[in-house]
Design a protein around this motif. Structure first.
Motif, mmCIF file in Angstrom:
data_model
loop_
_atom_site.group_PDB
_atom_site.id
_atom_site.type_symbol
_atom_site.label_atom_id
_atom_site.label_comp_id
_atom_site.label_asym_id
_atom_site.label_seq_id
_atom_site.Cartn_x
_atom_site.Cartn_y
_atom_site.Cartn_z
ATOM 1 N N GLY A 100 40.295 51.478 37.623
ATOM 2 C CA GLY A 100 39.457 51.322 38.807
ATOM 3 C C GLY A 100 39.263 49.876 39.219
ATOM 4 N N ARG A 101 40.172 49.003 38.773
ATOM 5 C CA ARG A 101 40.062 47.583 39.107
ATOM 6 C C ARG A 101 41.277 47.146 39.905
ATOM 7 N NH1 ARG A 101 39.067 45.145 33.254
ATOM 8 N NH2 ARG A 101 40.992 46.295 32.992
ATOM 9 N N SER A 102 41.170 45.977 40.476
ATOM 10 C CA SER A 102 42.313 45.400 41.180
ATOM 11 C C SER A 102 43.308 44.858 40.167
ATOM 12 C CB SER A 102 41.856 44.264 42.096
ATOM 13 O OG SER A 102 41.389 43.179 41.316
ATOM 14 N N ARG A 103 44.522 44.613 40.635
ATOM 15 C CA ARG A 103 45.519 43.997 39.758
ATOM 16 C C ARG A 103 45.023 42.641 39.265
ATOM 17 N NH1 ARG A 103 51.551 44.750 42.106
ATOM 18 N NH2 ARG A 103 51.096 42.677 42.850
ATOM 19 N N SER A 104 44.438 41.865 40.161
ATOM 20 C CA SER A 104 43.929 40.539 39.785
ATOM 21 C C SER A 104 42.873 40.641 38.706
ATOM 22 C CB SER A 104 43.353 39.813 41.003
ATOM 23 O OG SER A 104 44.368 39.437 41.881
ATOM 24 N N SER A 105 41.952 41.571 38.859
ATOM 25 C CA SER A 105 40.894 41.748 37.872
ATOM 26 C C SER A 105 41.485 42.161 36.532
ATOM 27 C CB SER A 105 39.903 42.802 38.362
ATOM 28 O OG SER A 105 38.964 43.093 37.369
ATOM 29 N N PHE A 106 42.449 43.051 36.554
ATOM 30 C CA PHE A 106 43.086 43.515 35.331
ATOM 31 C C PHE A 106 43.793 42.364 34.615
ATOM 32 C CE2 PHE A 106 46.074 45.689 32.634
ATOM 33 C CZ PHE A 106 45.365 46.792 32.198
ATOM 34 N N VAL A 107 44.534 41.564 35.377
ATOM 35 C CA VAL A 107 45.273 40.438 34.787
ATOM 36 C C VAL A 107 44.301 39.371 34.280
ATOM 37 C CG1 VAL A 107 46.884 38.552 35.286
ATOM 38 C CG2 VAL A 107 47.380 40.872 36.085
ATOM 39 N N ARG A 108 43.226 39.116 35.020
ATOM 40 C CA ARG A 108 42.215 38.139 34.565
ATOM 41 C C ARG A 108 41.648 38.550 33.212
ATOM 42 N NH1 ARG A 108 40.704 37.644 39.861
ATOM 43 N NH2 ARG A 108 39.202 39.337 39.677
ATOM 44 N N GLU A 109 41.312 39.842 33.073
ATOM 45 C CA GLU A 109 40.752 40.319 31.809
ATOM 46 C C GLU A 109 41.781 40.211 30.686
ATOM 47 O OE1 GLU A 109 38.215 41.585 28.937
ATOM 48 O OE2 GLU A 109 37.744 40.914 30.966
ATOM 49 N N LEU A 152 44.212 38.055 30.473
ATOM 50 C CA LEU A 152 44.327 36.630 30.155
ATOM 51 C C LEU A 152 43.115 36.159 29.360
ATOM 52 C CD1 LEU A 152 45.749 33.926 30.363
ATOM 53 C CD2 LEU A 152 44.712 33.632 32.629
ATOM 54 N N ARG A 153 41.930 36.609 29.749
ATOM 55 C CA ARG A 153 40.704 36.253 29.030
ATOM 56 C C ARG A 153 40.808 36.694 27.563
ATOM 57 N NH1 ARG A 153 37.402 38.538 32.612
ATOM 58 N NH2 ARG A 153 37.287 36.700 33.914
ATOM 59 N N ARG A 154 41.274 37.918 27.339
ATOM 60 C CA ARG A 154 41.427 38.427 25.969
ATOM 61 C C ARG A 154 42.472 37.630 25.197
ATOM 62 N NH1 ARG A 154 40.314 44.568 25.288
ATOM 63 N NH2 ARG A 154 38.803 44.922 26.943
ATOM 64 N N GLN A 155 43.592 37.334 25.838
ATOM 65 C CA GLN A 155 44.647 36.580 25.154
ATOM 66 C C GLN A 155 44.169 35.186 24.780
ATOM 67 O OE1 GLN A 155 47.515 37.788 24.015
ATOM 68 N NE2 GLN A 155 47.863 35.806 23.045
ATOM 69 N N LEU A 156 43.441 34.539 25.677
ATOM 70 C CA LEU A 156 42.906 33.215 25.378
ATOM 71 C C LEU A 156 41.912 33.272 24.222
ATOM 72 C CD1 LEU A 156 42.485 31.819 28.996
ATOM 73 C CD2 LEU A 156 44.199 31.140 27.297
ATOM 74 N N ALA A 157 41.116 34.345 24.151
ATOM 75 C CA ALA A 157 40.177 34.510 23.039
ATOM 76 C C ALA A 157 40.938 34.697 21.727
ATOM 77 C CB ALA A 157 39.245 35.696 23.296
ATOM 78 N N LEU A 158 42.017 35.481 21.760
ATOM 79 C CA LEU A 158 42.837 35.671 20.559
ATOM 80 C C LEU A 158 43.470 34.357 20.107
ATOM 81 C CD1 LEU A 158 44.614 39.058 21.348
ATOM 82 C CD2 LEU A 158 42.881 38.634 19.592
ATOM 83 N N GLU A 159 43.940 33.574 21.068
ATOM 84 C CA GLU A 159 44.530 32.271 20.738
ATOM 85 C C GLU A 159 43.485 31.358 20.107
ATOM 86 O OE1 GLU A 159 47.720 31.192 21.100
ATOM 87 O OE2 GLU A 159 48.361 33.154 21.827
ATOM 88 N N ARG A 160 42.275 31.373 20.640
ATOM 89 C CA ARG A 160 41.201 30.537 20.087
ATOM 90 C C ARG A 160 40.852 30.980 18.680
ATOM 91 N NH1 ARG A 160 35.121 29.979 20.934
ATOM 92 N NH2 ARG A 160 34.778 27.823 20.361
#
Length: 73
Positions: free
Chosen positions: A26-35, A37-45
């Motif tokens: 139920g989200r936009s493509r942009s919202s999905f990709v942002r989330e 990316l946010r998760r991947q950056l958290a995993l990298e940290r």
């Protein structure tokens, strides 16, 4: 909050999968990709932090995740 645009290239199969996943959530493509990316950056940290504290943990006998879970459970 100010935002900026980032352009990425994805193959048609990934585009179809992204469209499907965004629709299901139920989200936009942009919202999905942002989330994503946010998760991947958290995993990298997390990986970076684990790497930096590993020598200290090993010196105290914490060699695996099970060692940590045993003491904090």
């Amino acid at each position: 909050m100010k935002t900026s645009a980032v352009t990425i290239r994805i193959d048609p199969d990934m585009e179809r999968r992204l469209d499907r996943a965004a629709r299901r959530s139920g989200r936009s493509r942009s919202s999905f990709v942002r989330e994503a990316l946010r998760r991947q950056l958290a995993l990298e940290r997390l990986a970076d932090l684990r790497g930096r504290i590993r020598p200290f943990a090993e010196a105290r006998g914490y060699l695996t995740d099970d060692d940590v879970f045993r003491d904090v459970s």
